[in-house]
Write an enzyme that holds these catalytic residues in place. Structure first.
Site, mmCIF file in Angstrom:
data_model
loop_
_atom_site.group_PDB
_atom_site.id
_atom_site.type_symbol
_atom_site.label_atom_id
_atom_site.label_comp_id
_atom_site.label_asym_id
_atom_site.label_seq_id
_atom_site.Cartn_x
_atom_site.Cartn_y
_atom_site.Cartn_z
ATOM 1 N N GLY A 47 0.846 -1.187 0.000
ATOM 2 C CA GLY A 47 0.000 0.000 0.000
ATOM 3 C C GLY A 47 0.882 1.237 0.000
ATOM 4 N N TYR A 217 -1.304 6.726 18.073
ATOM 5 C CA TYR A 217 -1.426 7.622 19.218
ATOM 6 C C TYR A 217 -0.389 7.279 20.294
ATOM 7 C CZ TYR A 217 -4.521 11.374 20.714
ATOM 8 O OH TYR A 217 -5.040 12.603 20.998
ATOM 9 N N LYS A 220 2.900 9.284 20.182
ATOM 10 C CA LYS A 220 2.961 10.707 20.538
ATOM 11 C C LYS A 220 3.767 10.875 21.818
ATOM 12 C CE LYS A 220 -1.367 12.125 18.342
ATOM 13 N NZ LYS A 220 -0.805 13.252 17.575
ATOM 14 N N HIS A 279 -7.213 4.148 20.783
ATOM 15 C CA HIS A 279 -6.355 5.224 21.284
ATOM 16 C C HIS A 279 -6.588 5.523 22.762
ATOM 17 C CE1 HIS A 279 -5.475 5.628 17.175
ATOM 18 N NE2 HIS A 279 -6.249 6.636 16.849
ATOM 19 N N ARG A 382 -6.443 14.215 32.268
ATOM 20 C CA ARG A 382 -6.572 15.111 33.422
ATOM 21 C C ARG A 382 -6.943 14.277 34.651
ATOM 22 N NH1 ARG A 382 -11.402 19.189 34.788
ATOM 23 N NH2 ARG A 382 -10.399 20.489 36.365
#
Length: 800
Positions: A47, A217, A220, A279, A382
């Site tokens: 791909g 994710y 990151k 994620h 948080r």
């Protein structure tokens, strides 16, 4: 051999800038020499001309090449199903326009020359059949001592994974001690069953240690910082990291963009499958899992992660709310070529609470939130701490009111914060955190608002540089570090948590929200008693098909049946909501929804509600019947059907053949018994599944009549006919009617009696007495569903 190489290089140099091409020549010459000395890694992107490869993968592999070129020799292949005559040009264009030094991890001196060399060593291959794979892998073969590994990156739809894995296992597994690694992009299944099936197919061809399910994710830097931060500060926060001190944990991923351009994929998966099951659940494990004694141990890391997921309860329907941005359905219709009556209930926003049944976290909600077309692009974790301090004086830290007015919190930014880079912030009333020496304090306005506090109220730090997630994960794959990839066991454990919720939402209507900042507080929700609810109560039935009544009731029972009461608009809204829910259920079970509407003035406000957002009701599978009809032309102002048409049918996309007006005008005139119009309508009703209407809506007259069954008229006692003629109406109006009988009404699966206005107050007062039950005197008391649901909808004006 070397002479031939030099001749090729001279030919290339003659048609380009001498200095640049000579530099390439030196590198290529050097690379030829290096191949004799360094272990070889073959990289195949299946791909390789697709969107993901174009935007991220080729750049990520260039960064890998930059970092490893002195230790390894590389062969890069871009593969697709098109012939080389097309693929060569497409791949060359991608490498030229989408791989650059500006996005490189090492953009400095010599980068461009190295980039030119990288582009030159990438070649295109057509991979469509098993023979294509065999030919390519034969080309890859190296001397046993030289081959280091083979990396296949499958940037293709999941349905192709099993076939490609079979071809790789059959013809591309190294015979030497070299490793084989196969990278897979999400989605990894649609639910627990499909994920399990896909895992079984892959395990037939690949070993678990060869499979790298990538979740970008996790690449990151803000996400990768969570576990090291916890480990580094284990001494500071170990005693605080539990249910005794933490009120809740929010894990949020907000996007400003909509889904346009990828509706085919998004509509199949929705927000939960797209980002929450993968994620956000992966981030949840990094926050909540027990710290491995050895953070570098893949086995220990995975065991702790799976243990946490097994202790996490499946999400129940009342532990989540869903929404869909206004305009999503129109985009879906346009992009996928759907018709004006086609609908989709796919949520674009979801908030859900996870609960972990272990001593550390029991009762603490982990609130996962994700959505499209919201007010900002932002991702964060948080941690909100409990604070039971009582401040006696106004003095807080540095003389300011602080501790008693603001939550203590810890924030991990995982994407696009207002600070310079993804950062960690810790309220300064918590212990000061330890961080790597390479981290710094960014230069930001100390008055920047951070969840109701100033930036100056935090310890805050940022890593030295944000990095591309794919670059990071490609490097991890190359080094065989599977910690930031999803294994089969943890994948199955995650799907176990989410699959029950997904099944429960299949026919639930999401709350419609405007999108962007105009949404305001419409999506705000509250988490209480292990239940997630929107703060703003519903007044419009279209927002959620099966929510509980959201307005106050004087009582919840009337004549031993459920009662819905309130202001007229609230009562009508709840009725519409109930209809929407029953329609969805009926269509799911039987493939259609059959509803009979009454005449008179009572249902007009309901018709207005149903018409307001006509595209949300499943009209294509709805069949409309009449409770009763006056013996006048269907175009006459006295006609019940004309009222229904003018107030509702002309505004919705119900198929013409699904509309069934009563045949009051046949060969011999209006409601002539010899025409057998009532018998004809009765025969039509018998064609309904099980011969039962799904819903009969009834109004009630001030005299207690329902349908056209009037007090002291023989039609009230009709036992055998489903439909009958009646002449018991007011003589000053249109006395002759056609009507459903009580046996037909009472055979329905659901019935609602809608009573509105002061004019019905006396009759309602009479009906409050349970002993009143004479159908001949009060026909409404003959409505008594023995095998169905019967609900009274009475507004405050009538119920006093």
């Amino acid at each position: 051999m070397m002479k031939a190489i030099h001749m090729q290089l001279l030919k290339v140099a003659s048609c380009c800038l001498v200095i640049g091409c000579l530099a390439i020549a030196v590198l290529v010459h050097g690379s030829e020499k290096a191949k004799a000395d360094r272990p070889v890694v073959s990289v195949v992107i299946v791909g390789g001309t697709g969107d993901l490869s174009t935007r991220y993968l080729w750049q990520g592999f260039y960064s890998l090449y930059q970092g490893q070129k002195d230790k390894f020799s590389f062969d890069f292949y871009g593969a697709a199903r098109m012939p080389a005559s097309e693929g060569d040009g497409q791949l060359a264009s991608i490498l030229k326009h989408n791989v650059s030094c500006s996005k490189s991890v090492q953009p400095g001196l010599g980068c461009q020359t190295l980039l030119d060399a990288y582009r030159a060593m990438v070649s295109y291959r057509k991979l469509k059949t098993a023979d294509d794979y065999a030919d390519l892998c034969k080309e890859m073969e190296q001397e046993e001592a030289k081959e280091h590994g083979r990396l296949f990156y499958l940037s293709v739809p999941p349905f192709a994974y099993a076939g490609i894995a079979k071809n790789i296992a059959k013809g591309c597994r190294p015979e030497s001690r070299a490793w084989l690694r196969v990278v897979l992009e999400k989605p990894f299944g649609h639910d627990h069953g499909s994920a399990e099936e896909l895992a079984t197919q892959l395990s037939a061809h690949l070993r678990e240690e060869e499979i790298y399910r990538i979740d970008h994710y996790l690449g990151k830097i803000g996400v990768q910082s969570i576990l090291p931060f916890r480990m580094l500060n284990d001494g500071n926060y170990k005693d605080l990291w539990n249910r005794e001190h933490i009120e809740r944990v929010e894990i949020v991923m907000k996007e400003k963009i909509d889904s346009k351009g990828r509706l085919e994929f998004y509509n199949e998966y929705g927000v939960i499958r797209d980002v929450m099951q993968n994620h956000l659940t992966e981030i949840f494990t990094l926050v909540a899992m027990e710290m491995p004694a050895n953070i570098s141990s893949r086995r220990e890391f995975l065991n702790n992660k799976i243990r946490l997921l097994q202790q996490t309860q499946p999400v129940k329907p009342h532990q989540a709310v869903i929404g869909q941005y206004d305009g999503y359905v129109d985009q879906w219709r346009e992009e996928l070529g759907k018709g004006p009556s086609d609908e989709t209930l796919v949520p674009t926003f979801t908030a859900a609470a996870l609960y972990v049944e272990n001593p550390r976290w029991k009762g603490v909600p982990f609130v996962l939130v994700a959505g499209k077309k919201l007010d900002e692009r932002l991702g964060y974790v948080r941690v909100v701490f409990k604070d039971n301090a009582v401040c006696v004086t106004k003095a807080g830290r540095n003389g300011s009111v602080n501790r008693c007015s603001k939550h203590q919190q810890m924030i991990f930014y995982t994407g696009n914060p207002g600070l310079k880079y993804p950062a960690i912030l810790v309220s300064d009333h918590l212990p000061k955190p330890m961080l790597p020496t390479s981290w710094s304090v960014p230069n930001n306005d100390p008055n920047t608002d951070i969840f109701g506090s100033n930036l100056s109220d935090f310890y805050y730090f940022s890593p030295p540089k944000d990095q591309d997630a794919y670059t990071s994960l490609i490097a991890s794959c190359f080094h065989g570090d599977q910690k930031m990839f999803v294994g089969t066991d943890d994948l199955m454990a995650s799907w176990r948590i989410w699959t029950p919720l997904l099944q429960s939402l299949e026919n639930k209507r999401p709350r419609i929200y405007t999108g962007g900042e105009d949404t305001g507080t419409w999506l705000d929700f509250r988490v209480k008693d292990r239940t997630v609810k929107y703060i703003h109560e519903q007044e419009d039935p279209w927002e959620s098909a099966d929510a509980a009544p959201v307005f106050q009731s004087i009582t919840d029972r009337f004549r031993s049946r459920p009662l819905v009461t309130g202001k007229e608009e609230s009562v009508v809204a709840q009725l519409a909501q109930h209809l929407l829910s029953i329609a969805a259920e009926s269509i799911q079970k039987r493939g259609s929804f059959h509803i009979a509407f009454p005449g008179g003035s009572t249902p007009r406000s309901l018709f207005a509600h149903l018409a307001k957002l006509s595209n949300l009701f499943p009209w294509e599978d709805t069949f409309v019947w009449m409770v009763d009809e006056r013996c006048v032309p269907l175009t006459d102002d006295h006609s019940n059907f004309k009222q229904l048409h003018d107030s509702l049918l002309q505004f919705v996309n119900v198929p013409y053949l699904n509309i069934n007006p009563m045949p009051v005008k046949l060969a011999n005139g209006f409601c002539d018994a010899s025409d057998k119009g009532a018998e004809t309508y009765e025969d039509d009703l018998r064609q309904i599944p099980d011969g039962r209407l799904d819903y009969v809506l009834l109004g009630m007259g001030a005299d207690g009549h329902v349908a056209s069954l009037f007090p002291n008229h023989p039609t009230v006692g009709e036992k055998s006919a489903k439909v009958t003629l009646s002449d018991g109406g007011p003589k000053n109006n249109v006395p002759d009617r056609m009507t459903l009988t009580l046996p037909t009404i009472n055979n329905a699966r659901h019935a609602g009696v809608l009573i509105l206005g002061k004019g019905k107050r006396d009759m309602v007062s009479t009906l409050k007495t349970e002993g009143v039950g004479d159908p001949l005197r009060y026909p409404v008391t003959g409505v008594d569903l023995k095998k169905g649901e019967q609900v009274w909808y009475i507004d405050h004006e009538a119920l006093v």
